[in-house]
Scaffold this active site. Structure first.
Site, PDB file in Angstrom:
ATOM      1  N   TYR A 134     -17.652   1.424   9.893  1.00 25.95           N
ATOM      2  CA  TYR A 134     -17.606   2.457   8.860  1.00 25.95           C
ATOM      3  C   TYR A 134     -18.943   2.678   8.164  1.00 25.95           C
ATOM      4  CZ  TYR A 134     -12.636   1.788   9.557  1.00 25.95           C
ATOM      5  OH  TYR A 134     -11.386   1.690  10.128  1.00 25.95           O
ATOM      6  N   HIS A 144     -16.934   8.493   3.998  1.00 23.10           N
ATOM      7  CA  HIS A 144     -16.052   7.766   3.079  1.00 23.10           C
ATOM      8  C   HIS A 144     -16.785   6.609   2.388  1.00 23.10           C
ATOM      9  CE1 HIS A 144     -12.017   8.211   1.806  1.00 23.10           C
ATOM     10  NE2 HIS A 144     -11.413   7.356   2.593  1.00 23.10           N
ATOM     11  N   TYR A 190     -10.510  -2.263   2.064  1.00 21.99           N
ATOM     12  CA  TYR A 190     -10.328  -0.942   2.636  1.00 21.99           C
ATOM     13  C   TYR A 190      -9.968   0.010   1.509  1.00 21.99           C
ATOM     14  CZ  TYR A 190     -10.909  -2.870   7.250  1.00 21.99           C
ATOM     15  OH  TYR A 190     -11.438  -3.514   8.328  1.00 21.99           O
TER      16      TYR A 190
END
Length: 188
Positions: free
Chosen positions: A17, A22, A67
């Site tokens: 990620y 995000h 998360y």
């Protein structure tokens, strides 16, 4: 060192990620760490933390590693441990409703569909905390939002998002030194 305030950058852990839309919150905290870090990061409160001093104020930088959708667990643990209130918290996150590189500061409000903010509101039992949103743009019509936020910025967006990260880090510094109104007046 007991922090006077906590600044949280929302994102998802792991190299998969890293650099995604995000994870803009993580990127802003990395910029602040680059400017102010003197110690070593620690793992606590289900996240990576770093104690820094900004404008004479003790700050805990926190990047939850729960998360995105469970970020509130990490944030509420840190606030409870240090006996701080939501008014001493600033959450930095991405926003699909803002154009790439636009930033917006608010002292309260809804989540706007941002799941990390939503979980934080639920865990704290209030929406009365500062948040700094960094625009990542809307997904193209043929693309699911969930896939889009986990994608990387295009080459044509990289310069803009780097500028937004700098501006957001500057806005965090201003919040620490001069408070909510100063940030709203300068960046909204």
């Amino acid at each position: 060192m007991k922090p006077d305030k906590i600044v949280v950058g929302l994102g998802n852990p792991g190299t998969k990620y890293q650099g995604t839309r995000h994870n803009v919150g993580y990127m802003v905290l990395a910029k602040l760490a680059e400017r102010f870090a003197q110690g070593k990061p620690r793992i606590q409160f289900q996240g990576n933390t770093l104690d820094v001093k900004i404008k004479g104020t003790n700050i805990l930088l926190l990047c939850p590693t729960t998360y995105m959708n469970l970020s509130g667990n990490s944030i509420s643990s840190a606030l409870r441990f240090y006996k701080l209130t939501p008014s001493e918290l600033l959450v930095v996150c991405d926003d699909v409703d803002l154009p790439v590189s636009k930033i917006r500061f608010r002292t309260s409000g809804g989540s706007g569909g941002q799941k990390g903010l939503q979980n934080t509101i639920e865990r704290l039992g209030t929406n009365e905390f500062a948040r700094l949103r960094v625009g990542i743009g809307r997904p193209p019509q043929n693309r699911e939002t969930a896939d889009y936020v986990l994608s990387h910025f295009g080459n044509n967006e990289k310069e803009e998002i780097q500028l937004a990260i700098q501006n957001a880090a500057d806005a965090v510094e201003l919040w620490i030194s001069d408070g909510d109104s100063a940030v709203m007046n300068r960046y909204n």
